[in-house]
Design an enzyme around this catalytic site. Structure first.
Site, mmCIF file in Angstrom:
data_model
loop_
_atom_site.group_PDB
_atom_site.id
_atom_site.type_symbol
_atom_site.label_atom_id
_atom_site.label_comp_id
_atom_site.label_asym_id
_atom_site.label_seq_id
_atom_site.Cartn_x
_atom_site.Cartn_y
_atom_site.Cartn_z
ATOM 1 N N SER A 213 -11.391 0.204 8.173
ATOM 2 C CA SER A 213 -10.289 -0.564 7.577
ATOM 3 C C SER A 213 -8.993 -0.583 8.371
ATOM 4 C CB SER A 213 -9.995 -0.048 6.159
ATOM 5 O OG SER A 213 -10.994 -0.477 5.268
ATOM 6 N N LYS B 34 -7.443 -3.882 9.212
ATOM 7 C CA LYS B 34 -6.507 -4.619 8.360
ATOM 8 C C LYS B 34 -5.094 -4.680 8.926
ATOM 9 C CE LYS B 34 -9.443 -3.709 4.445
ATOM 10 N NZ LYS B 34 -9.881 -2.692 3.471
ATOM 11 N N SER C 66 -5.974 -0.849 0.655
ATOM 12 C CA SER C 66 -7.103 -1.228 1.502
ATOM 13 C C SER C 66 -8.060 -2.178 0.796
ATOM 14 C CB SER C 66 -7.859 0.022 1.983
ATOM 15 O OG SER C 66 -8.574 -0.236 3.161
ATOM 16 N N LYS D 110 -2.316 3.103 8.548
ATOM 17 C CA LYS D 110 -3.441 2.536 7.792
ATOM 18 C C LYS D 110 -4.637 3.470 7.868
ATOM 19 C CE LYS D 110 -5.654 -0.426 5.339
ATOM 20 N NZ LYS D 110 -6.410 0.740 4.812
#
EC number: 3.4.16.4
Length: 381
Positions: free
Chosen positions: A58, A61, A113, A222
Site C-alpha cells: 500500500s 498509494k 489505506s 504511509k
C-alpha cells in the site's frame, strides 16, 4: 579561495544536477530492503539492497495521492462505483452510488489505506483503472523511478508487474513532500469526513503509529502490507534543519527500523551551508568581480568529519567581444561544482548581475510626451 579555483572556459550546456553522495551509517535493520535519504539534498545516508525490485503493497498509494492532488480536482464530488466498493482488503466502507469529495477520498486513502478509496480516485482522475495506471507510470518516469512499474492504484497482489524499490519510493516521497497539500494529508493524525449514509461523520485515525504515538519527530508517511509483499513502510521525520525519508520493504520490525535509522542520522549529521546566496566575493577576474552570484544558498548534510572536505570548482564563460554592451551578457555565465571528499555532489548555475538600465526620461515624462504628441500640441497647424 574561489579565485584559486577559478577556470575560464568556453560555454557549455549548464544544468542543475544533483548527485547524491552515499556514506555508510552504523545502523542495522530487519527489512530486506531499506534506505534513509535526506529530503532536501537527496543524499543517501543509509541503504540496504535499496535498488532491489520488490513488491510494495500500500505504499503504492503515495503515487495515487499525489496524482489526485495534482489533478486540481480535490473539490470534485466523486460518485463511487460498484468496482470501487468491491475492492478487496482494507476499506473506508464506501457505498456504491454515494458521492464523496475527492479530498476526503485522499484522506481515507492515506490515513486508513482504503482500497475502495484508491479505485474511486483512479476512476475519477484517470477515467478508468487502466487510464490511471498510465498516469502513474508516466509520473514515475518523470520523477526518475527507473525500477518501478505500477499496475494498480492500491498495491494489492493482483498483478505480477507491480513493483518498485526502496530507492525509487524514496524518490517518490521526496517529490510528494514538495507539495504542501500532500504534506498536510500525510501528516494528519485524525480526519473527519461527512457521511451521507449515516447521522454521524466518518472519523479516520492514521495507521502510521510512528506519527500518532511512537516517534515525536515523525511528520508523515504511509503503511503497507500484503501476504506477498509483507510489511512495507515509508515515513518522514524532521529535527532542527534535518528532513529525512525512510523506506523499508519486507520489514518485520519496521517501526523500530525507522526509529533506529532516524536516531542514528540525527546524531551523526548536520545541515551546513556550503555556498551562500548572493555575490561570490572571492572572484578576482576583473570582468566578473562583484558580478557573479548564486540565486539560492546550497546546503548539505554532513558528519563532523566531513565538514572540512568540501571543495568548490568555478567555471565561467570566456568573455566575448560583443559583450562590450553589458546587456548582451547572458544571465547564466558559469557553474559551480561542489565536491565532497573528491566526489562531485552538485552543479549550480552562476548568474551575472546586470546593472539597472538608466533612462534619460522617467516613465512619467515618457507618457507625458506621448500624450502631448497624440493631442497635437507638438505639431504645426
Amino acid at each position: 579561495m574561489f579565485s584559486r579555483l577559478m577556470a575560464m572556459v568556453l560555454a557549455t550546456a549548464l544544468m542543475m544536477i544533483n548527485i547524491p553522495q552515499y556514506t555508510a551509517a552504523s545502523v542495522s535493520v530487519s527489512a530486506r530492503s531499506a534506505i534513509l535519504m535526506e529530503q532536501d539534498s537527496g543524499r543517501i545516508l543509509y541503504e540496504k539492497e535499496a535498488n532491489k525490485v520488490r513488491r510494495i503493497a500500500s505504499i503504492t498509494k503515495i503515487m495515487t495521492a499525489i496524482l489526485a492532488i495534482e489533478s486540481g480536482k480535490m473539490d470534485d464530488m466523486v460518485k463511487v462505483s460498484d468496482r470501487a466498493v468491491r475492492a478487496e482488503g482494507s476499506s473506508i466502507y464506501l457505498k456504491a452510488g454515494e458521492k464523496i469529495k475527492l479530498e476526503d477520498l485522499v484522506y481515507g486513502l492515506m490515513l486508513r489505506s482504503g482500497n475502495d478509496s484508491a479505485v474511486a480516485i483512479a476512476e475519477h482522475v484517470g477515467g478508468s483503472l487502466e487510464g490511471f495506471g498510465f498516469l502513474m507510470n508516466k509520473k514515475a518516469e518523470e520523477i526518475g523511478m527507473k525500477n518501478t512499474h505500477f499496475a494498480n492504484p492500491h498495491g494489492l497482489d493482483d498483478h505480477e508487474d507491480h513493483y518498485s524499490t526502496a530507492y525509487d519510493m524514496a524518490l517518490l516521497t521526496r517529490y510528494a513532500m514538495n507539495n504542501e497539500i500532500y504534506q498536510k494529508i500525510a501528516g494528519t493524525k485524525v480526519h473527519r469526513a461527512p457521511n451521507p449514509n449515516e447521522s454521524w461523520d466518518r472519523v479516520w485515525k492514521n495507521k502510521n503509529r510512528l506519527l500518532t504515538e511512537l516517534y515525536e519527530y515523525s511528520t508523515g508517511g504511509k503503511t503497507g502490507y500484503t501476504k506477498r509483499a509483507k510489511r512495507t513502510l515509508v515515513t518522514t521525520a524532521s529535527k532542527e534543519n534535518l528532513n529525512l525519508i525512510a523506506v523499508t520493504l519486507n520489514g518485520p520490525d519496521d517501526w523500530n527500523d525507522h526509529i533506529s535509522m532516524y536516531e542514528t542520522a540525527f546524531k551523526t549529521y548536520d545541515i551546513v551551508e556550503v555556498l551562500p546566496e548572493g555575490i561570490i566575493e572571492d572572484i578576482d577576474e576583473e570582468y566578473y568581480k562583484g558580478k557573479v552570484y548564486l540565486k539560492h544558498p546550497y546546503n548539505y548534510p554532513v558528519s563532523k568529519e566531513e565538514k572540512d572536505k568540501f571543495k568548490i570548482d568555478i567555471k565561467l564563460q570566456k568573455p566575448e567581444t560583443e559583450w562590450e554592451d553589458s546587456r548582451a551578457i547572458p544571465g547564466v555565465i558559469g557553474q559551480a561544482t561542489v565536491y565532497l571528499d573528491g566526489e562531485p555532489i552538485k552543479k549550480l548555475p552562476l548568474y551575472y548581475k546586470h546593472d539597472p538600465i538608466k533612462e534619460d526620461k522617467s516613465l512619467l515624462d515618457y507618457f507625458k510626451g506621448l500624450f502631448t504628441s497624440i493631442a497635437g500640441v507638438k505639431t504645426n497647424g
